[in-house]
Design a protein around this motif. Structure first.
Motif, short mmCIF file in Angstrom:
data_model
loop_
_atom_site.label_atom_id
_atom_site.label_comp_id
_atom_site.label_asym_id
_atom_site.label_seq_id
_atom_site.Cartn_x
_atom_site.Cartn_y
_atom_site.Cartn_z
N VAL A 167 39.97 71.49 12.19
CA VAL A 167 38.87 71.20 11.02
C VAL A 167 38.14 69.91 11.52
O VAL A 167 39.09 69.12 12.00
CB VAL A 167 39.33 71.47 9.52
N ARG A 168 36.72 69.61 10.93
CA ARG A 168 36.66 68.24 11.08
C ARG A 168 36.93 67.31 9.94
O ARG A 168 37.31 67.70 8.99
CB ARG A 168 34.88 68.17 10.77
N PRO A 169 37.30 66.15 10.48
CA PRO A 169 37.77 64.99 9.65
C PRO A 169 37.26 65.17 8.20
O PRO A 169 35.88 64.77 8.08
CB PRO A 169 37.60 63.65 10.36
N GLY A 170 38.05 65.19 7.36
CA GLY A 170 37.28 64.81 5.80
C GLY A 170 37.23 66.33 5.24
O GLY A 170 36.63 66.34 4.08
N ASP A 171 37.18 67.43 6.17
CA ASP A 171 36.82 68.58 5.31
C ASP A 171 38.04 69.14 4.41
O ASP A 171 39.26 68.78 4.59
CB ASP A 171 36.78 69.73 6.60
N SER A 172 37.50 69.74 3.43
CA SER A 172 38.51 70.16 2.28
C SER A 172 39.41 71.44 2.65
O SER A 172 40.32 71.76 1.81
CB SER A 172 37.54 70.43 0.93
N ILE A 173 39.21 72.07 3.92
CA ILE A 173 40.03 73.05 4.21
C ILE A 173 41.35 72.81 4.30
O ILE A 173 41.72 71.91 5.28
CB ILE A 173 39.50 73.91 5.39
N GLY A 174 42.40 73.39 3.77
CA GLY A 174 43.64 73.18 3.74
C GLY A 174 44.67 74.24 3.79
O GLY A 174 46.05 74.01 3.80
N GLY A 175 44.33 75.35 4.14
CA GLY A 175 45.21 76.59 4.10
C GLY A 175 44.26 77.79 4.47
O GLY A 175 42.81 77.82 4.60
N ILE A 176 44.80 78.97 4.65
CA ILE A 176 44.17 80.13 5.17
C ILE A 176 43.25 80.83 4.20
O ILE A 176 42.37 81.46 4.59
CB ILE A 176 45.31 81.15 5.52
N GLY A 177 43.79 80.33 2.78
CA GLY A 177 42.60 80.89 1.78
C GLY A 177 41.36 80.47 1.88
O GLY A 177 40.47 80.77 1.19
N ASP A 178 41.11 79.13 2.20
CA ASP A 178 40.02 78.43 2.37
C ASP A 178 39.10 78.99 3.61
O ASP A 178 37.84 78.56 3.61
CB ASP A 178 40.25 76.93 2.77
N LEU A 179 39.43 79.90 4.36
CA LEU A 179 38.47 80.22 5.25
C LEU A 179 37.46 81.35 4.69
O LEU A 179 36.45 81.60 5.19
CB LEU A 179 39.45 81.29 6.39
N VAL A 180 37.59 82.12 3.37
CA VAL A 180 36.73 82.90 2.97
C VAL A 180 35.62 82.14 2.66
O VAL A 180 35.32 81.10 1.95
CB VAL A 180 37.49 83.28 1.42
N GLY A 181 34.53 82.89 3.09
CA GLY A 181 32.94 82.34 2.95
C GLY A 181 32.55 81.24 4.08
O GLY A 181 31.56 80.62 3.95
N ARG A 182 33.56 80.86 4.87
CA ARG A 182 33.12 79.86 5.84
C ARG A 182 32.82 80.37 7.22
O ARG A 182 33.06 81.77 7.53
CB ARG A 182 34.53 79.08 6.11
N ARG A 183 32.29 79.58 8.12
CA ARG A 183 32.04 79.95 9.48
C ARG A 183 33.06 79.70 10.13
O ARG A 183 33.60 78.75 10.45
CB ARG A 183 30.71 79.34 9.95
N VAL A 184 33.62 80.89 10.80
CA VAL A 184 35.14 80.85 11.39
C VAL A 184 34.97 81.09 12.85
O VAL A 184 34.35 82.24 13.17
CB VAL A 184 36.15 81.52 10.66
N SER A 185 35.55 80.21 13.78
CA SER A 185 35.41 80.71 15.16
C SER A 185 36.78 81.56 15.48
O SER A 185 37.89 81.21 15.08
CB SER A 185 35.67 79.50 16.12
N VAL A 186 36.48 82.89 16.08
CA VAL A 186 37.53 83.71 16.25
C VAL A 186 37.71 83.96 17.50
O VAL A 186 36.79 83.82 18.46
CB VAL A 186 37.42 84.89 15.22
N ARG A 187 39.08 84.71 17.86
CA ARG A 187 39.13 85.02 19.24
C ARG A 187 38.96 86.44 19.48
O ARG A 187 38.77 87.36 18.47
CB ARG A 187 40.69 84.57 19.75
N ARG A 188 39.06 86.93 20.55
CA ARG A 188 38.88 88.38 20.68
C ARG A 188 39.90 89.34 20.40
O ARG A 188 41.16 88.86 20.28
CB ARG A 188 38.57 88.75 22.34
N ARG A 199 47.14 88.54 10.92
CA ARG A 199 48.43 88.44 10.14
C ARG A 199 48.38 87.67 8.95
O ARG A 199 48.97 87.82 7.82
CB ARG A 199 49.55 88.31 11.02
N LEU A 200 48.20 86.35 8.90
CA LEU A 200 47.99 84.98 8.17
C LEU A 200 47.12 85.71 7.09
O LEU A 200 47.38 85.45 5.87
CB LEU A 200 47.65 84.04 8.84
N LEU A 201 45.75 86.16 7.32
CA LEU A 201 45.07 86.52 6.36
C LEU A 201 45.47 87.54 5.34
O LEU A 201 45.60 87.64 4.26
CB LEU A 201 43.68 86.93 6.88
N LEU A 202 45.76 88.59 6.07
CA LEU A 202 46.47 89.94 5.27
C LEU A 202 47.74 89.42 4.39
O LEU A 202 47.76 89.94 3.36
CB LEU A 202 47.01 90.87 6.35
N ALA A 203 48.69 88.54 4.94
CA ALA A 203 49.60 88.07 4.11
C ALA A 203 49.20 87.10 2.90
O ALA A 203 49.69 87.10 1.79
CB ALA A 203 50.54 87.08 4.93
#
Length: 305
Positions: A167-188, A199-203
């Motif tokens: 994450v960028r410095p100062g961003d409020s993202i602190g865990g996997i649950g904070d990805l909801v509604g964000r623009r996320v870079s994913v792998r294939r 797996r982390l999201l499902l958990a």
């Protein structure tokens, strides 16, 4: 000259195959000369060459013995000019390994763990870098054993590495649950990092298919996308975040190994030896987020490893 080389190769092959084991004593020079139909000076020269390579131990008034660590030394002797082709997952530290091997490691970048195993199975690569967590909680071995069945599968341990949110410095993202509604870079799909993210999201009770954002081909591409503001966050290794001056939210440590068929252990010998050196281990550790204490360990999976 030809006979001398044949003797070196014959003894090295026998050590590599396990016919001669560390600590075994060779027959006397005269007996070996008679066995190979050559002179004692030719046999002595071959033994000195193998001693210099770490395959044999020589001492005054004692027959030659197979040295400790002779199996790897024999494979290095036999395959000193081999180029090892590595497919599978990417890692920033692999560039350091490639540099040390000076042209003897060919990287097929960005294939991902599952595709990498397929490349080994099809003979397109000597090894696959993988980080796949099985439902039993075991990394890599179940997948390598299954996909390389019948090929005498082995694992060469690269390192343990830390994965987390970049994450960028100062961003409020602190865990996997904070990805909801964000623009996320994913792998294939099929890459170890994508499987870990799912797996982390499902958990955490979240739907992986609900993520939105572009696919990236490597950990450094994930970090670059975050640094440029193309995305808000991505899952990657700590060293990639450090390279771009970004913050890192640690989530998991994972085993990063190379899966090989048994017939690739010879070409892999230079790689294994490099991973066991203190200089390379120190350079990898300095990147941050790596545990290299077991780098270079080889496990035979067909024997229950």
């Amino acid at each position: 000259m030809t006979r001398y080389r044949e003797i070196c190769a014959d003894l090295a092959h026998r050590v590599s195959a396990g016919t001669l084991e560390p600590g075994d004593e060779l027959p006397g020079v005269r007996d070996l000369a008679q066995q190979w139909g050559t002179t004692t000076s030719t046999v002595s020269r071959a033994q000195r060459q193998l001693a210099d390579a770490g395959v044999l131990e020589l001492a005054d008034r004692r027959r030659a013995r197979v040295a400790a660590g002779a199996v790897l030394a024999a494979r290095r002797f036999l395959h000193g000019d081999s180029v090892f082709t590595l497919s599978g997952s990417d890692d920033p530290a692999l560039g350091l390994v490639s540099g040390v091997l000076d042209g003897r490691l060919r990287l097929l970048a960005g294939e991902g763990s599952v595709a990498g195993l397929g490349a080994v199975r099809l003979g397109r690569a000597d090894g696959a870098a993988i980080h796949l967590l099985h439902h039993t909680g075991v990394y890599n071995a179940p997948f390598a054993r299954g996909m390389l069945r019948g090929l005498d599968p082995h694992l060469i341990h690269l390192w343990r590495r830390e994965q987390g949110l970049i994450v960028r410095p100062g961003d409020s993202i602190g865990g996997i649950g904070d990805l909801v509604g964000r623009r996320v870079s994913v792998r294939r799909p099929g890459t170890g990092t994508r499987l870990l993210l799912d797996r982390l999201l499902l958990a955490g009770g979240h739907d992986p298919d609900g993520l939105r954002g572009p696919e990236a081909g490597s950990h450094l591409e994930v970090a670059l996308a975050v640094a440029t503001g193309t995305v808000d966050v991505g899952l990657g290794v700590r060293s990639a975040a450090a390279d771009m001056g970004l913050e890192f939210v640690p989530l998991a440590w994972e085993e990063f190994d190379i899966a090989v068929a048994g017939n690739a252990l010879g070409p892999a010998a230079q790689l294994v030896a490099a991973l066991q050196t203190a200089s390379l281990r120190d350079r990898v550790s300095s990147l941050g987020g790596y545990d290299v204490s077991r780098s270079g360990e080889v496990t035979a999976l067909s024997k229950g490893g």
